[in-house]
Design a protein around this motif. Structure first.
Motif, PDB file in Angstrom:
ATOM      1  N   TYR A  93      23.272 -42.460 -25.860  1.00 58.33           N
ATOM      2  CA  TYR A  93      22.384 -41.542 -25.154  1.00 58.33           C
ATOM      3  C   TYR A  93      20.949 -42.058 -25.260  1.00 58.33           C
ATOM      4  O   TYR A  93      20.468 -42.371 -26.358  1.00 58.33           O
ATOM      5  CB  TYR A  93      22.496 -40.134 -25.747  1.00 58.33           C
ATOM      6  N   TYR A  94      20.296 -42.119 -24.112  1.00 59.69           N
ATOM      7  CA  TYR A  94      18.941 -42.648 -24.025  1.00 59.69           C
ATOM      8  C   TYR A  94      17.978 -41.579 -23.519  1.00 59.69           C
ATOM      9  O   TYR A  94      18.303 -40.802 -22.622  1.00 59.69           O
ATOM     10  CB  TYR A  94      18.885 -43.833 -23.055  1.00 59.69           C
ATOM     11  N   CYS A  95      16.796 -41.625 -24.068  1.00 61.90           N
ATOM     12  CA  CYS A  95      15.713 -40.775 -23.587  1.00 61.90           C
ATOM     13  C   CYS A  95      14.841 -41.587 -22.636  1.00 61.90           C
ATOM     14  O   CYS A  95      14.554 -42.775 -22.897  1.00 61.90           O
ATOM     15  CB  CYS A  95      14.897 -40.296 -24.781  1.00 61.90           C
ATOM     16  N   ASN A  96      14.437 -40.940 -21.567  1.00 62.84           N
ATOM     17  CA  ASN A  96      13.555 -41.582 -20.595  1.00 62.84           C
ATOM     18  C   ASN A  96      12.414 -40.623 -20.290  1.00 62.84           C
ATOM     19  O   ASN A  96      12.642 -39.428 -20.107  1.00 62.84           O
ATOM     20  CB  ASN A  96      14.342 -41.899 -19.324  1.00 62.84           C
ATOM     21  N   ALA A  97      11.205 -41.151 -20.237  1.00 68.08           N
ATOM     22  CA  ALA A  97      10.056 -40.293 -19.964  1.00 68.08           C
ATOM     23  C   ALA A  97       9.104 -40.941 -18.980  1.00 68.08           C
ATOM     24  O   ALA A  97       8.872 -42.156 -19.040  1.00 68.08           O
ATOM     25  CB  ALA A  97       9.320 -39.964 -21.252  1.00 68.08           C
ATOM     26  N   ASP A  98       8.609 -40.111 -18.103  1.00 68.16           N
ATOM     27  CA  ASP A  98       7.519 -40.521 -17.224  1.00 68.16           C
ATOM     28  C   ASP A  98       6.245 -39.986 -17.869  1.00 68.16           C
ATOM     29  O   ASP A  98       6.036 -38.772 -17.924  1.00 68.16           O
ATOM     30  CB  ASP A  98       7.724 -39.931 -15.832  1.00 68.16           C
ATOM     31  N   ALA A  99       5.433 -40.900 -18.403  1.00 65.55           N
ATOM     32  CA  ALA A  99       4.250 -40.504 -19.156  1.00 65.55           C
ATOM     33  C   ALA A  99       2.990 -40.735 -18.339  1.00 65.55           C
ATOM     34  O   ALA A  99       2.787 -41.824 -17.781  1.00 65.55           O
ATOM     35  CB  ALA A  99       4.170 -41.282 -20.467  1.00 65.55           C
ATOM     36  N   LEU A 100       2.167 -39.695 -18.295  1.00 58.83           N
ATOM     37  CA  LEU A 100       0.878 -39.811 -17.615  1.00 58.83           C
ATOM     38  C   LEU A 100      -0.124 -40.359 -18.625  1.00 58.83           C
ATOM     39  O   LEU A 100      -0.460 -39.694 -19.607  1.00 58.83           O
ATOM     40  CB  LEU A 100       0.441 -38.434 -17.111  1.00 58.83           C
ATOM     41  N   LEU A 101      -0.576 -41.600 -18.386  1.00 61.29           N
ATOM     42  CA  LEU A 101      -1.491 -42.223 -19.339  1.00 61.29           C
ATOM     43  C   LEU A 101      -2.936 -41.798 -19.070  1.00 61.29           C
ATOM     44  O   LEU A 101      -3.710 -41.579 -20.002  1.00 61.29           O
ATOM     45  CB  LEU A 101      -1.373 -43.741 -19.261  1.00 61.29           C
ATOM     46  N   ARG A 102      -3.287 -41.703 -17.840  1.00 61.96           N
ATOM     47  CA  ARG A 102      -4.623 -41.270 -17.407  1.00 61.96           C
ATOM     48  C   ARG A 102      -4.480 -40.861 -15.961  1.00 61.96           C
ATOM     49  O   ARG A 102      -3.432 -41.048 -15.352  1.00 61.96           O
ATOM     50  CB  ARG A 102      -5.644 -42.392 -17.585  1.00 61.96           C
ATOM     51  N   ALA A 103      -5.538 -40.324 -15.412  1.00 62.09           N
ATOM     52  CA  ALA A 103      -5.456 -39.802 -14.044  1.00 62.09           C
ATOM     53  C   ALA A 103      -4.932 -40.872 -13.088  1.00 62.09           C
ATOM     54  O   ALA A 103      -5.473 -41.966 -13.007  1.00 62.09           O
ATOM     55  CB  ALA A 103      -6.832 -39.323 -13.587  1.00 62.09           C
ATOM     56  N   GLY A 104      -3.847 -40.544 -12.439  1.00 63.31           N
ATOM     57  CA  GLY A 104      -3.299 -41.433 -11.431  1.00 63.31           C
ATOM     58  C   GLY A 104      -2.432 -42.552 -11.952  1.00 63.31           C
ATOM     59  O   GLY A 104      -1.928 -43.361 -11.160  1.00 63.31           O
ATOM     60  N   GLU A 105      -2.248 -42.635 -13.255  1.00 64.75           N
ATOM     61  CA  GLU A 105      -1.442 -43.711 -13.825  1.00 64.75           C
ATOM     62  C   GLU A 105      -0.335 -43.138 -14.693  1.00 64.75           C
ATOM     63  O   GLU A 105      -0.584 -42.604 -15.765  1.00 64.75           O
ATOM     64  CB  GLU A 105      -2.303 -44.652 -14.678  1.00 64.75           C
ATOM     65  N   SER A 106       0.861 -43.277 -14.208  1.00 69.03           N
ATOM     66  CA  SER A 106       2.008 -42.875 -15.020  1.00 69.03           C
ATOM     67  C   SER A 106       3.004 -44.026 -15.032  1.00 69.03           C
ATOM     68  O   SER A 106       3.120 -44.798 -14.086  1.00 69.03           O
ATOM     69  CB  SER A 106       2.668 -41.610 -14.470  1.00 69.03           C
ATOM     70  N   TYR A 107       3.730 -44.117 -16.138  1.00 68.71           N
ATOM     71  CA  TYR A 107       4.692 -45.193 -16.337  1.00 68.71           C
ATOM     72  C   TYR A 107       5.974 -44.626 -16.921  1.00 68.71           C
ATOM     73  O   TYR A 107       5.991 -43.561 -17.524  1.00 68.71           O
ATOM     74  CB  TYR A 107       4.116 -46.255 -17.276  1.00 68.71           C
ATOM     75  N   ASP A 108       7.012 -45.406 -16.751  1.00 69.94           N
ATOM     76  CA  ASP A 108       8.356 -45.016 -17.171  1.00 69.94           C
ATOM     77  C   ASP A 108       8.701 -45.707 -18.479  1.00 69.94           C
ATOM     78  O   ASP A 108       8.495 -46.920 -18.605  1.00 69.94           O
ATOM     79  CB  ASP A 108       9.334 -45.456 -16.074  1.00 69.94           C
ATOM     80  N   TYR A 109       9.206 -44.957 -19.441  1.00 70.47           N
ATOM     81  CA  TYR A 109       9.545 -45.508 -20.748  1.00 70.47           C
ATOM     82  C   TYR A 109      10.957 -45.099 -21.152  1.00 70.47           C
ATOM     83  O   TYR A 109      11.439 -44.023 -20.773  1.00 70.47           O
ATOM     84  CB  TYR A 109       8.565 -45.020 -21.816  1.00 70.47           C
ATOM     85  N   TRP A 110      11.561 -45.983 -21.966  1.00 67.68           N
ATOM     86  CA  TRP A 110      12.911 -45.726 -22.482  1.00 67.68           C
ATOM     87  C   TRP A 110      12.924 -45.814 -24.001  1.00 67.68           C
ATOM     88  O   TRP A 110      12.209 -46.613 -24.591  1.00 67.68           O
ATOM     89  CB  TRP A 110      13.902 -46.755 -21.942  1.00 67.68           C
ATOM     90  N   GLY A 111      13.755 -45.012 -24.604  1.00 66.58           N
ATOM     91  CA  GLY A 111      14.012 -45.138 -26.027  1.00 66.58           C
ATOM     92  C   GLY A 111      15.093 -46.171 -26.278  1.00 66.58           C
ATOM     93  O   GLY A 111      15.662 -46.747 -25.347  1.00 66.58           O
ATOM     94  N   GLN A 112      15.410 -46.367 -27.546  1.00 62.47           N
ATOM     95  CA  GLN A 112      16.366 -47.408 -27.919  1.00 62.47           C
ATOM     96  C   GLN A 112      17.812 -46.926 -27.858  1.00 62.47           C
ATOM     97  O   GLN A 112      18.729 -47.727 -27.909  1.00 62.47           O
ATOM     98  CB  GLN A 112      16.062 -47.926 -29.336  1.00 62.47           C
ATOM     99  N   GLY A 113      17.998 -45.636 -27.748  1.00 58.77           N
ATOM    100  CA  GLY A 113      19.340 -45.064 -27.641  1.00 58.77           C
ATOM    101  C   GLY A 113      19.884 -44.600 -28.976  1.00 58.77           C
ATOM    102  O   GLY A 113      19.514 -45.103 -30.042  1.00 58.77           O
ATOM    103  N   THR A 114      20.769 -43.627 -28.905  1.00 60.10           N
ATOM    104  CA  THR A 114      21.451 -43.126 -30.097  1.00 60.10           C
ATOM    105  C   THR A 114      22.925 -42.924 -29.742  1.00 60.10           C
ATOM    106  O   THR A 114      23.252 -42.383 -28.678  1.00 60.10           O
ATOM    107  CB  THR A 114      20.808 -41.821 -30.618  1.00 60.10           C
ATOM    108  N   GLN A 115      23.786 -43.380 -30.632  1.00 56.23           N
ATOM    109  CA  GLN A 115      25.225 -43.336 -30.357  1.00 56.23           C
ATOM    110  C   GLN A 115      25.792 -41.952 -30.652  1.00 56.23           C
ATOM    111  O   GLN A 115      25.555 -41.390 -31.727  1.00 56.23           O
ATOM    112  CB  GLN A 115      25.957 -44.376 -31.216  1.00 56.23           C
ATOM    113  N   VAL A 116      26.548 -41.450 -29.704  1.00 57.17           N
ATOM    114  CA  VAL A 116      27.302 -40.207 -29.894  1.00 57.17           C
ATOM    115  C   VAL A 116      28.778 -40.539 -29.736  1.00 57.17           C
ATOM    116  O   VAL A 116      29.197 -41.088 -28.714  1.00 57.17           O
ATOM    117  CB  VAL A 116      26.891 -39.133 -28.872  1.00 57.17           C
ATOM    118  N   THR A 117      29.557 -40.226 -30.761  1.00 54.83           N
ATOM    119  CA  THR A 117      30.996 -40.473 -30.726  1.00 54.83           C
ATOM    120  C   THR A 117      31.726 -39.172 -30.984  1.00 54.83           C
ATOM    121  O   THR A 117      31.491 -38.515 -32.001  1.00 54.83           O
ATOM    122  CB  THR A 117      31.410 -41.514 -31.781  1.00 54.83           C
ATOM    123  N   VAL A 118      32.582 -38.806 -30.049  1.00 58.01           N
ATOM    124  CA  VAL A 118      33.358 -37.577 -30.173  1.00 58.01           C
ATOM    125  C   VAL A 118      34.809 -37.975 -30.376  1.00 58.01           C
ATOM    126  O   VAL A 118      35.468 -38.491 -29.469  1.00 58.01           O
ATOM    127  CB  VAL A 118      33.209 -36.689 -28.928  1.00 58.01           C
TER     128      VAL A 118
END
Length: 120
Positions: A93-118
């Motif tokens: 499972y990965y987290c993804n975020a669209d972060a607003l760094l300053r006015a008019g500038e946003s970027y997409d970021y990803w986490g490293q992931g975490t394993q879920v086993t059922v």
């Protein structure tokens, strides 16, 4: 730069629950939409749940009623509460975020992931 760190994954029996956390740090003004994705072996990454800065949420149909995405009080943390877990929920499972760094500038970021086993 923004860092996303996921935690909370692990091994759980079918029917069990887990809560995943995505903590954002770094220099940014605001997190816009934040999503949880997952990728199972041999499959494409898919969106599980997403929450906007205004609190609107949407879910993959198979998750509705079982998973809940919400923001923490700190606002820079987003959680995914997963209930009634099934073996087919097994994935990274990965987290993804669209972060607003300053006015008019946003970027997409990803986490490293975490394993879920059922599994029993």
């Amino acid at each position: 730069q923004v860092q996303l760190v996921e935690s909370g994954g692990g091994l759980v029996q079918p029917g069990g629950s887990l809560r995943l956390s995505c903590a954002a740090s770094g220099s940014f003004f605001r997190l816009n939409a934040v999503g949880w994705y997952r990728q199972a072996p041999g499959k494409q990454r898919e969106l599980v749940a997403r929450i906007t800065s205004g609190g609107s949420t949407n879910y993959l149909d198979s998750m509705k009623g079982r998973f809940t995405i919400f923001r923490g009080n700190a606002k820079n943390t987003v959680y995914l509460q997963m209930n009634s877990l099934k073996p087919e929920d097994t994935a990274v499972y990965y987290c993804n975020a669209d972060a607003l760094l300053r006015a008019g500038e946003s970027y997409d970021y990803w986490g490293q992931g975490t394993q879920v086993t059922v599994s029993s």
